[in-house]
Design an enzyme around this catalytic site. Sequence first.
Site, short mmCIF file in Angstrom:
data_model
loop_
_atom_site.label_atom_id
_atom_site.label_comp_id
_atom_site.label_asym_id
_atom_site.label_seq_id
_atom_site.Cartn_x
_atom_site.Cartn_y
_atom_site.Cartn_z
N ASP A 102 0.83 -1.21 0.00
CA ASP A 102 0.00 0.00 0.00
C ASP A 102 0.86 1.25 0.00
OD1 ASP A 102 -2.36 -1.46 0.09
OD2 ASP A 102 -2.38 -1.53 2.28
N TYR A 174 7.87 -9.83 6.56
CA TYR A 174 7.64 -8.40 6.76
C TYR A 174 8.26 -7.98 8.09
CZ TYR A 174 4.19 -7.98 2.99
OH TYR A 174 3.56 -7.95 1.77
#
Length: 372
Positions: A102, A174
């Site tokens: 994003d 992540y």
Amino acid sequence: MTEKPKHLLDSVSESPKRPPEVPKTASEYISADEEEQQQQVSMSPNPGNGIQRYLVAIEYIGTRFSGSQHQPNCRTVVGALKEAFRKFIGQPVSICCSSRTDAGVHAVSNVCHIDVQRISKRKPGEVLPPHEPNVVRRAVNHFLQRNEGDIMVIDVRCVPADFHARFKAQERTYFYRLLSGPEPLSIFEKDRAWHVPEELDIPSMQEACKVLVGHHDFSSFRAAGCQAKSPIRTLDELNVTEVVSTPYFPSLIERRQENLTKADVCASSNKPENDLPLRSIEGASDYNGATVLGFGARRRHRCFVITARARSFLYHQVRLFVGVLKAVGTGGLAISDVERILNAKTVTAASPMAPACGLYLGRVKYDLPREE
């Protein structure tokens, strides 16, 4: 083909006034040896049409982009990469990313695959052997750095035509950075981490991580708009680690203490200082920052990294994890609350989602043959 000077690319990047109108052609990034090698060996898995699929790893500063995927009238990661490749090879390319990020989410290493057909500039229509991966990396980076300089190709590899960056990925990792402390966030950390003024209870956060690791229905950690068919995922790793905050510069006391420590170890071991292993002096930089700060010195925040590793993730899953873990760390939630949220199977039960600026796509793992 005319041999180009080896220093051509360096001179372009170092010059304060970049050459204007005439864009460089692909041949200007290829030395004579590389050109001869490419003429001898074609790496294309599809010799008929000369199309080579490249696996390309990239890093970028997410706050400079409106996400990774193409969007009209927005600057995106894929858009910037497409434009650089177009300038390099003189024709448009299609790009498929392993992971979508994003707006505001960074990447230490995101991966995509790109199909390139090398067409001769001198004889339009003539298909040439594919470029070597290092030529692709250097040339594309040249065009990327001529713009904002917030995205870079870090690795390139030739792969078979059926290799898919998204579906061949075995796992994704992540990282999420949290900076804890009452002081305002340094400008050097702006949009690079989530600032939490409160002190964090790391042992409780670690216990909360254990609740979430494993094979679960993660509907409570799945944002609206998620396109995944199933909310069931296997979370292989979730933990919290304290690391040195950046940028890190040693204080005067640290430098003096390190020199003293080196001298002591040298005297006791009768070894030259430069021959000492790093572990001999690792502890020399530990100190209580609150007691040594002078005028103009900034207190460092405590920096924590939350690591999440799995084959795949749901939409906003990691940021929702971090929101819950932060609430546990500040005392807003108990371990039993984490179990309750997981079992509720609705995202409305979770804590507010963590901001995008602290999230980094760290690694995408593949089963690739070892390069010779």
